[in-house]
Design a protein around this motif. Structure first.
Motif, short mmCIF file in Angstrom:
data_model
loop_
_atom_site.label_atom_id
_atom_site.label_comp_id
_atom_site.label_asym_id
_atom_site.label_seq_id
_atom_site.Cartn_x
_atom_site.Cartn_y
_atom_site.Cartn_z
N THR A 6 0.83 -1.21 0.00
CA THR A 6 0.00 0.00 0.00
C THR A 6 0.86 1.25 0.00
O THR A 6 0.57 2.23 -0.71
CB THR A 6 -0.92 0.00 1.23
N THR A 7 1.93 1.25 0.79
CA THR A 7 2.83 2.39 0.82
C THR A 7 3.44 2.65 -0.55
O THR A 7 3.51 3.79 -1.02
CB THR A 7 3.95 2.17 1.86
N ILE A 51 17.23 2.60 6.64
CA ILE A 51 16.43 2.85 5.44
C ILE A 51 15.10 3.50 5.81
O ILE A 51 14.59 4.37 5.07
CB ILE A 51 16.19 1.54 4.66
N GLU A 52 14.53 3.14 6.93
CA GLU A 52 13.30 3.78 7.37
C GLU A 52 13.50 5.28 7.56
O GLU A 52 12.64 6.09 7.16
CB GLU A 52 12.81 3.15 8.68
N GLN A 53 14.62 5.66 8.15
CA GLN A 53 14.90 7.08 8.35
C GLN A 53 15.07 7.80 7.02
O GLN A 53 14.58 8.91 6.83
CB GLN A 53 16.17 7.24 9.20
N ARG A 54 15.74 7.15 6.08
CA ARG A 54 15.92 7.76 4.76
C ARG A 54 14.60 7.88 4.01
O ARG A 54 14.36 8.87 3.30
CB ARG A 54 16.93 6.94 3.96
N ILE A 55 13.74 6.89 4.14
CA ILE A 55 12.41 6.99 3.51
C ILE A 55 11.63 8.15 4.12
O ILE A 55 11.00 8.94 3.40
CB ILE A 55 11.65 5.66 3.69
N TRP A 56 11.68 8.25 5.43
CA TRP A 56 10.94 9.33 6.09
C TRP A 56 11.49 10.70 5.70
O TRP A 56 10.72 11.65 5.50
CB TRP A 56 11.02 9.14 7.61
N THR A 82 2.85 4.54 5.87
CA THR A 82 4.30 4.46 6.06
C THR A 82 4.64 4.17 7.52
O THR A 82 5.50 3.32 7.82
CB THR A 82 4.97 5.77 5.62
N ASN A 83 3.95 4.87 8.42
CA ASN A 83 4.15 4.60 9.85
C ASN A 83 3.78 3.16 10.19
O ASN A 83 4.46 2.49 10.97
CB ASN A 83 3.30 5.56 10.69
#
Length: 273
Positions: free
Chosen positions: A89-90, A139-144, A167-168
Motif C-alpha cells: 500500500t505504501t 532505510i526507514e529514516q531515509r524513507i521518512w 508508512t508509519n
C-alpha cells in the motif's frame, strides 16, 4: 535450559523419552520395594487415583502450553501478512507523488524490501538480527526524510495523510515482527511441563509395580508425551524450528516492487523512441 532451546529437536525428544523411561523404572522399583514391605491384607494406597489425577493435570498443562505456542505462531503469521500489505500500500501511494520524490522513494523501497527479505529468512544469530535491525532503521529514516518534504510540497493533497499513515504502519510492523521473534513460551512453563512429565512417569511406574510393567503401553505413552513436547518446542522456535511461518507474502510483494522499478527505469523517457 539454553541446551533445551538450541539443541536439535530430535535430540530433545530422544532425551525426554529416555528420561521418562528412567523415571518410570525408578518408580517401578520403589513400588516393588514398598509392595514387599506391605502386609497382604493392607488396603490399596490409592496410587491409581493419584495417577489418574496426575495424568489429567498433565493433559491440561500440555494443552495450555501448546495453546500459548500456537497463539505466538499465529501472531507471527499475521504480522507477515500485515507487513506485506502495508509495504504494498505504501508503494502504491508513493506513485501519486511528483516524479522526483517518487523515483527516489521507489529506489529506497527496493532497498527496503531487500532488507526485509533478508530479515524474513530469520536467524538465531543475535549479531545478524542486530545488523538487519540497523539496516532496517537506517532505510526507514531515509524513507521518512524523503516523504516529509514531498508531503510538504503538496500541502493540499488528500493523499498526504493516508501516505504518512501507511508508512508509519509499515515501520511499526517491521518492529513488531522483530519483537515477535522474542515472544516465546515462558521458560518457567517449559520447566514445569518437564517436571510434570517426570513426576507422571515415576507415579506410573510406582502404580504398575504390584501387577508388573506394561512396557509397550508405557513406551507408547512416553513417545506421545515426547512428541507433544517436541511439537510445542518446534512451534516456539520461529527461526530454527521445522514449523515456520511462510514468508511468501513478503517475498511476493518484494518481487513485485523490484520488477515494477526495474521496468520503470528500463523504459525510455517520454517522447523518445
Amino acid at each position: 535450559m539454553y541446551w533445551l532451546e538450541h539443541a536439535p529437536i530430535w535430540l530433545v525428544g530422544l532425551v525426554i523419552f529416555v528420561g521418562l523411561v528412567v523415571a518410570e523404572l525408578a518408580g517401578f522399583w520403589v513400588g516393588r520395594l514398598a509392595a514387599a514391605r506391605k502386609s497382604p491384607d493392607s488396603k490399596s494406597d490409592g496410587t491409581g487415583y493419584l495417577l489418574s489425577a496426575m495424568l489429567g493435570l498433565l493433559g491440561l498443562l500440555i494443552a495450555f502450553t501448546f495453546g500459548a505456542a500456537a497463539s505466538r505462531f499465529d501472531m507471527r503469521r499475521t504480522l507477515v501478512r500485515d507487513e506485506a500489505n502495508a509495504i504494498g500500500t505504501t508503494y502504491l501511494r508513493i506513485q501519486t507523488l511528483d516524479e522526483g520524490p517518487r523515483d527516489a522513494l521507489g529506489r529506497l523501497m527496493v532497498e527496503y524490501v531487500g532488507v526485509r527479505k533478508t530479515s524474513a529468512a530469520g536467524s538465531e544469530d543475535e549479531a545478524k538480527l542486530s545488523q538487519a535491525d540497523a539496516q532496517t532503521n537506517d532505510i526507514e529514516q531515509r524513507i521518512w526524510d524523503q516523504i516529509v518534504p514531498a508531503v510538504r510540497a503538496q500541502p493540499n493533497s488528500t493523499l498526504n495523510a493516508p501516505l504518512l499513515e501507511t508508512t508509519n504502519e509499515m515501520f511499526d510492523l517491521a518492529n513488531s515482527r522483530r519483537l515477535a521473534l522474542e515472544a516465546r513460551v515462558p521458560i518457567t512453563i517449559v520447566r514445569a511441563l518437564l517436571i510434570y512429565f517426570v513426576a507422571a512417569a515415576w507415579i506410573l511406574g510406582y502404580a504398575l509395580a504390584p501387577g508388573g510393567r506394561r512396557v509397550v503401553a508405557s513406551g507408547a505413552l512416553f513417545l506421545v508425551l515426547a512428541l507433544a513436547f517436541v511439537l510445542i518446542l518446534d512451534l516456539d522456535r520461529p527461526s530454527s524450528g521445522r514449523i515456520r511461518v511462510s514468508q511468501e507474502p513478503i517475498l511476493r510483494i518484494a518481487a513485485s516492487i523490484e520488477a515494477s522499478e526495474a521496468a520503470r527505469h528500463a523504459a525510455p523517457p517520454a517522447g523518445e523512441k
